[in-house]
Write a protein that holds these residues in place. Structure first.
Motif, PDB file in Angstrom:
ATOM      1  N   PRO A   1       0.826  -1.215   0.000  1.00 51.70           N
ATOM      2  CA  PRO A   1       0.000   0.000   0.000  1.00 51.70           C
ATOM      3  C   PRO A   1       0.856   1.258   0.000  1.00 51.70           C
ATOM      4  CG  PRO A   1       0.099  -0.915   2.209  1.00 51.70           C
ATOM      5  CD  PRO A   1       0.813  -1.895   1.312  1.00 51.70           C
ATOM      6  N   LEU A   2       0.302   2.310  -0.550  1.00 54.17           N
ATOM      7  CA  LEU A   2       1.024   3.577  -0.588  1.00 54.17           C
ATOM      8  C   LEU A   2       1.091   4.179   0.813  1.00 54.17           C
ATOM      9  CD1 LEU A   2      -0.544   5.203  -3.790  1.00 54.17           C
ATOM     10  CD2 LEU A   2       1.702   4.136  -3.577  1.00 54.17           C
ATOM     11  N   PRO A   3       2.237   4.708   1.204  1.00 55.80           N
ATOM     12  CA  PRO A   3       2.324   5.383   2.502  1.00 55.80           C
ATOM     13  C   PRO A   3       1.495   6.656   2.496  1.00 55.80           C
ATOM     14  CG  PRO A   3       4.355   5.674   1.271  1.00 55.80           C
ATOM     15  CD  PRO A   3       3.532   4.691   0.501  1.00 55.80           C
ATOM     16  N   PRO A   4       1.118   7.153   3.665  1.00 58.16           N
ATOM     17  CA  PRO A   4       0.296   8.377   3.728  1.00 58.16           C
ATOM     18  C   PRO A   4       0.999   9.546   3.052  1.00 58.16           C
ATOM     19  CG  PRO A   4       0.442   7.322   5.876  1.00 58.16           C
ATOM     20  CD  PRO A   4       1.435   6.633   5.001  1.00 58.16           C
ATOM     21  N   PRO A   5       0.236  10.433   2.424  1.00 61.70           N
ATOM     22  CA  PRO A   5       0.840  11.608   1.779  1.00 61.70           C
ATOM     23  C   PRO A   5       1.160  12.692   2.816  1.00 61.70           C
ATOM     24  CG  PRO A   5      -1.539  11.651   1.467  1.00 61.70           C
ATOM     25  CD  PRO A   5      -1.225  10.360   2.182  1.00 61.70           C
ATOM     26  N   HIS A   6       2.369  13.219   2.751  1.00 63.52           N
ATOM     27  CA  HIS A   6       2.768  14.293   3.658  1.00 63.52           C
ATOM     28  C   HIS A   6       3.320  15.480   2.870  1.00 63.52           C
ATOM     29  CE1 HIS A   6       2.091  11.611   6.958  1.00 63.52           C
ATOM     30  NE2 HIS A   6       3.061  10.787   6.612  1.00 63.52           N
ATOM     31  N   TYR A   7       2.804  15.646   1.668  1.00 64.98           N
ATOM     32  CA  TYR A   7       3.349  16.670   0.779  1.00 64.98           C
ATOM     33  C   TYR A   7       2.416  17.852   0.552  1.00 64.98           C
ATOM     34  CZ  TYR A   7       0.691  13.469  -2.233  1.00 64.98           C
ATOM     35  OH  TYR A   7      -0.268  12.643  -2.761  1.00 64.98           O
ATOM     36  N   HIS A   8       1.180  17.794   1.014  1.00 63.73           N
ATOM     37  CA  HIS A   8       0.256  18.905   0.780  1.00 63.73           C
ATOM     38  C   HIS A   8       0.616  20.116   1.637  1.00 63.73           C
ATOM     39  CE1 HIS A   8      -2.391  15.464  -0.481  1.00 63.73           C
ATOM     40  NE2 HIS A   8      -2.567  16.298  -1.491  1.00 63.73           N
ATOM     41  N   LEU A   9       0.481  21.312   1.051  1.00 66.34           N
ATOM     42  CA  LEU A   9       0.630  22.513   1.856  1.00 66.34           C
ATOM     43  C   LEU A   9      -0.482  22.538   2.897  1.00 66.34           C
ATOM     44  CD1 LEU A   9       1.500  25.285  -0.792  1.00 66.34           C
ATOM     45  CD2 LEU A   9       3.036  23.787   0.495  1.00 66.34           C
ATOM     46  N   LEU A  10      -0.185  23.132   4.037  1.00 67.09           N
ATOM     47  CA  LEU A  10      -1.117  23.115   5.163  1.00 67.09           C
ATOM     48  C   LEU A  10      -2.112  24.260   5.029  1.00 67.09           C
ATOM     49  CD1 LEU A  10       1.520  22.416   7.964  1.00 67.09           C
ATOM     50  CD2 LEU A  10       0.261  20.770   6.560  1.00 67.09           C
ATOM     51  N   VAL A  11      -3.318  23.926   4.634  1.00 70.26           N
ATOM     52  CA  VAL A  11      -4.359  24.941   4.438  1.00 70.26           C
ATOM     53  C   VAL A  11      -5.591  24.581   5.252  1.00 70.26           C
ATOM     54  CG1 VAL A  11      -3.555  25.542   2.130  1.00 70.26           C
ATOM     55  CG2 VAL A  11      -5.298  23.756   2.395  1.00 70.26           C
ATOM     56  N   LYS A  12      -6.447  25.560   5.456  1.00 72.98           N
ATOM     57  CA  LYS A  12      -7.687  25.333   6.191  1.00 72.98           C
ATOM     58  C   LYS A  12      -8.682  24.578   5.311  1.00 72.98           C
ATOM     59  CE  LYS A  12      -7.149  29.587   8.908  1.00 72.98           C
ATOM     60  NZ  LYS A  12      -7.713  30.919   9.231  1.00 72.98           N
ATOM     61  N   GLU A  13      -9.654  23.937   5.967  1.00 69.13           N
ATOM     62  CA  GLU A  13     -10.649  23.154   5.237  1.00 69.13           C
ATOM     63  C   GLU A  13     -11.446  24.014   4.256  1.00 69.13           C
ATOM     64  OE1 GLU A  13     -11.616  19.972   4.848  1.00 69.13           O
ATOM     65  OE2 GLU A  13      -9.729  19.494   5.816  1.00 69.13           O
ATOM     66  N   ASN A  14     -11.673  25.281   4.628  1.00 68.94           N
ATOM     67  CA  ASN A  14     -12.465  26.164   3.772  1.00 68.94           C
ATOM     68  C   ASN A  14     -11.608  26.975   2.805  1.00 68.94           C
ATOM     69  OD1 ASN A  14     -11.259  27.792   5.668  1.00 68.94           O
ATOM     70  ND2 ASN A  14     -13.099  29.009   6.117  1.00 68.94           N
ATOM     71  N   ALA A  15     -10.351  26.591   2.638  1.00 70.13           N
ATOM     72  CA  ALA A  15      -9.446  27.320   1.748  1.00 70.13           C
ATOM     73  C   ALA A  15      -9.946  27.244   0.307  1.00 70.13           C
ATOM     74  CB  ALA A  15      -8.032  26.767   1.844  1.00 70.13           C
ATOM     75  N   ARG A  16      -9.749  28.337  -0.430  1.00 80.13           N
ATOM     76  CA  ARG A  16     -10.187  28.399  -1.826  1.00 80.13           C
ATOM     77  C   ARG A  16      -9.343  27.492  -2.709  1.00 80.13           C
ATOM     78  NH1 ARG A  16      -8.924  31.925  -6.125  1.00 80.13           N
ATOM     79  NH2 ARG A  16      -7.384  32.935  -4.769  1.00 80.13           N
ATOM     80  N   ILE A  17      -8.042  27.402  -2.430  1.00 79.05           N
ATOM     81  CA  ILE A  17      -7.123  26.596  -3.233  1.00 79.05           C
ATOM     82  C   ILE A  17      -6.528  25.499  -2.353  1.00 79.05           C
ATOM     83  CG2 ILE A  17      -4.939  26.614  -4.496  1.00 79.05           C
ATOM     84  CD1 ILE A  17      -5.584  29.444  -5.399  1.00 79.05           C
ATOM     85  N   LYS A  18      -6.713  24.245  -2.785  1.00 82.50           N
ATOM     86  CA  LYS A  18      -6.235  23.119  -1.987  1.00 82.50           C
ATOM     87  C   LYS A  18      -5.285  22.204  -2.765  1.00 82.50           C
ATOM     88  CE  LYS A  18     -10.298  22.848   1.030  1.00 82.50           C
ATOM     89  NZ  LYS A  18     -11.357  21.962   1.568  1.00 82.50           N
ATOM     90  N   TYR A  19      -4.830  22.679  -3.925  1.00 85.87           N
ATOM     91  CA  TYR A  19      -3.977  21.810  -4.743  1.00 85.87           C
ATOM     92  C   TYR A  19      -2.500  22.149  -4.581  1.00 85.87           C
ATOM     93  CZ  TYR A  19      -4.919  25.817  -7.857  1.00 85.87           C
ATOM     94  OH  TYR A  19      -5.098  27.088  -8.377  1.00 85.87           O
ATOM     95  N   GLY A  20      -2.136  22.840  -3.514  1.00 91.97           N
ATOM     96  CA  GLY A  20      -0.742  23.169  -3.284  1.00 91.97           C
ATOM     97  C   GLY A  20       0.031  22.018  -2.672  1.00 91.97           C
ATOM     98  N   VAL A  21       1.283  21.832  -3.133  1.00 91.50           N
ATOM     99  CA  VAL A  21       2.153  20.785  -2.596  1.00 91.50           C
ATOM    100  C   VAL A  21       3.548  21.359  -2.385  1.00 91.50           C
ATOM    101  CG1 VAL A  21       0.883  18.925  -3.738  1.00 91.50           C
ATOM    102  CG2 VAL A  21       2.850  19.948  -4.892  1.00 91.50           C
ATOM    103  N   ASP A  22       4.308  20.695  -1.533  1.00 92.98           N
ATOM    104  CA  ASP A  22       5.727  20.987  -1.428  1.00 92.98           C
ATOM    105  C   ASP A  22       6.435  20.224  -2.535  1.00 92.98           C
ATOM    106  OD1 ASP A  22       8.136  21.939   0.369  1.00 92.98           O
ATOM    107  OD2 ASP A  22       8.520  19.837  -0.117  1.00 92.98           O
ATOM    108  N   HIS A  23       7.128  20.943  -3.396  1.00 89.40           N
ATOM    109  CA  HIS A  23       7.703  20.349  -4.605  1.00 89.40           C
ATOM    110  C   HIS A  23       8.597  19.155  -4.293  1.00 89.40           C
ATOM    111  CE1 HIS A  23      10.596  19.916  -7.901  1.00 89.40           C
ATOM    112  NE2 HIS A  23       9.689  20.433  -8.697  1.00 89.40           N
ATOM    113  N   SER A  24       9.583  19.361  -3.429  1.00 90.92           N
ATOM    114  CA  SER A  24      10.556  18.305  -3.152  1.00 90.92           C
ATOM    115  C   SER A  24       9.899  17.077  -2.545  1.00 90.92           C
ATOM    116  CB  SER A  24      11.650  18.831  -2.221  1.00 90.92           C
ATOM    117  OG  SER A  24      12.358  19.893  -2.816  1.00 90.92           O
TER     118      SER A  24
END
Length: 586
Positions: free
Chosen positions: A460-483
């Motif tokens: 199984p895939l390990p949990p993702p830890h690459y998403h930028l930390l945003v609030k649940e009601n944030a307008r943009i949720k597709y941000g990631v840490d590149h590296s």
């Protein structure tokens, strides 16, 4: 196995090229690219403006290219990898639905030759095994709803009438050149990179007035650091390294313990250090030499937002607010480009909140707050004759048949690329890095997706830890840490090399590059399913160049010290886990 790729921007091109190279007897992929425009390039060709610059090329090229140069590069890329023969231009996908016998029915129409602005009415159909959606993040202009904005078009100042200025309200997608803003009283809505570009354009285009409106602030950082002085000694960056090349690999991306990854402590520590360094060098922690427009404290850092790398307008924005004791200026000083400073210019770009509404006389009304820019703008009578929406774009997936139950990128729960149980549809290029560029991420996404289709992904895939930390009601949720994101995909497909493996096969030079370099895709072509014979040479030349250009001091401060610190942190986590398992508490 037909693979229909929707869109011929950078993501679509690299998707086509990778499927062509991944073809085997068992997986005879036949990629086809359908592009509704009359040329390749996507956003970089059709939704951009004359001063935009993007991305890197090999050593013989400058770090950042003009749009024309980048689109020319894409054309050369398509020709070199024989992608151009698989592209059908002036071809619009109108519907994708599931085929009863399996696969997908892709309906498309072509632009009429006799009437170029019109489309054929009878669609043709391709039966595809796989569908790659590569239409990009920037498709339909997003327009903010501001009551009374129509009054801008009805009011012209006597000065404007005399100059023959006609009021205008339009989206940045319709901006092309400085002639559209010369001599105007301009309001720009949005402080993303486009808004900042336009503010700088207006300052250079001799606009009468520029009001730059921000919803909640921004984090400004240049593409590459300018010169600075310490104790009167000037440090000149004659060939500065792009900031997305300054992050090291070892112990921050490679060899990171799962506990450390899950805690995001690397992001918090680097934010803490960067803020203190910025304060010493520039006098402010809000951004790099950013004296106004700061984000809320809980959102200030690379863990939360996209860095705004359009930095040229900052001298004009800072002018009313920059106030630093002379002693601190002597100890350290960030040097703005001379052409943007007095005596060459004293022009001011006024920062302001988004207007709540416009009065019938065309005056903008701003909400009151404790923000420095809100207090300053409240004293001004702002009546723009031109308003530009730099408010971004929305995505369009209306071509995905609503009754077929297709997901959207927001619902792609497998590494933000595809949806569980529907892996034959991939979304490439729909994440955005906080620092870095989308095209190299798109290449890693295609590597992952093809590996998934071939059954080569470790599960199984390990949990993702690459998403930028945003609030649940944030307008943009597709941000990631590149590296973090790129290295996660590499580990999933067995393309992340170990230190011993790099040293044994490619030598010490490649190993040093791998440790000190950022998470470049080329590193993940040394081993694994997309191994390339050309990767070692690229690493030892182009990527080595990004390391040597930092200099000895830069590699000490941004390489050796962070690697030693993060290695110690990860080693402690590893030992703690071993101890916990030994004594039975884990």
């Amino acid at each position: 196995m037909k693979v229909v790729i929707v869109g011929a921007g950078p993501a679509g091109l690299v998707t086509c090229k990778t499927f062509m190279q991944a073809t085997t007897t068992e997986f005879p992929f036949e990629p086809i690219v359908l592009e509704q425009e009359d040329d390749i390039g996507g956003t970089f060709r059709y939704r951009s403006y004359e001063i935009s610059t993007y991305f890197r090329l090999p050593l013989s090229h400058p770090d950042h290219l003009t749009l024309e140069e980048y689109v020319d590069y894409l054309r050369a890329y398509s020709k070199h990898f024989d992608v151009e023969q698989r592209i059908q231009l002036n071809t619009k996908v109108v519907n994708i639905k599931r085929a009863p016998e399996g696969g997908h029915l892709v309906s498309y129409v072509r632009r009429r030759v006799d009437e170029p602005g019109e489309w054929e009415t009878s669609p043709a159909v391709i039966h595809a095994t796989y569908v790659a959606v590569c239409t990009g993040l920037h498709v339909i202009p997003a327009i903010a709803d501001i009551p009374g904005i129509e009054h801008v078009l009805k009011n012209t100042s006597p000065e404007g009438e005399k100059a023959g200025i006609k009021p205008a309200v339009f989206h940045s997608a319709d901006y092309n050149s400085r002639s559209q803003i010369n001599g105007r009283r301009l309001m720009i809505l949005g402080t993303g990179e486009t808004g900042m570009d336009l503010a700088y354009e207006a300052a250079k285009a001799q606009a009468k007035e520029v009001i730059l409106c921000s919803r909640a602030g921004f984090l400004s950082f240049p593409k590459a650091l300018n010169d600075f002085e310490i104790l009167g000694f000037k440090f000149e960056s004659k060939n500065p390294v792009p900031i997305d090349s300054l992050i090291t690999n070892f112990a921050e991306t490679a060899y990171v313990h799962p506990w450390v990854a899950a805690s995001h402590i690397r992001w918090f520590i680097s934010d803490f250090v960067i803020k203190r360094v910025l304060w010493v060098l520039t006098g402010t922690q809000a951004g790099c030499n950013q004296w106004v427009g700061e984000l809320e404290p809980e959102r200030l850092g690379r863990a939360y937002v996209f860095l705004n790398k359009s930095h040229k307008a900052m001298p004009y924005i800072n002018r009313p607010y920059r106030d630093r004791p002379k002693l601190m200026e002597y100890l350290s000083r960030y040097l703005d480009p001379p052409e943007d400073m007095p005596p060459h210019t004293d022009f001011i770009v006024d920062l302001a909140p988004f207007p709540s509404h416009f009065l019938p006389n065309g005056r903008a009304v701003f909400p009151m707050s404790k923000r420095k820019d809100a207090i300053r703008i409240a004293r001004k009578d702002v009546r723009p004759d031109t308003v530009i929406y730099a408010t971004g774009y929305k995505q369009d997936f209306s071509f995905l048949d609503s009754e077929s139950g297709y997901a959207t990128p927001a619902e792609a729960d497998v590494r933000n690329i595809t949806k569980t149980g529907d892996e034959t549809v991939g979304f490439i290029g729909f994440v955005r890095p906080g620092v870095g560029a989308i095209p190299p991420i798109a290449e890693m996404q295609v590597f992952f997706w093809i590996s998934l289709l071939k059954g080569q992904v470790k599960k199984p895939l390990p949990p993702p830890h690459y998403h930028l930390l945003v609030k649940e009601n944030a307008r943009i949720k597709y941000g990631v840490d590149h590296s973090t994101y790129v290295s996660t995909l590499a580990k999933d497909i067995g393309a992340a090399p170990g230190l011993w493996e790099v040293w044994r096969e490619y030598g010490m030079h490649a190993l040093i590059c791998y440790c000190f370099g950022a998470a470049f895709v080329t590193f993940y072509r040394l081993v694994g399913p997309f191994r390339s014979d050309s990767a070692p040479a690229i690493i030892k030349t182009e990527l080595w160049d990004t390391i040597t250009r930092r200099g000895i001091l830069g590699n000490l401060l941004m390489g050796v010290i962070p690697m030693l610190f993060y290695f110690t942190l990860n080693a402690c986590a590893y030992l703690a886990e071993k101890l916990g398992r030994t004594i039975g508490i884990l």
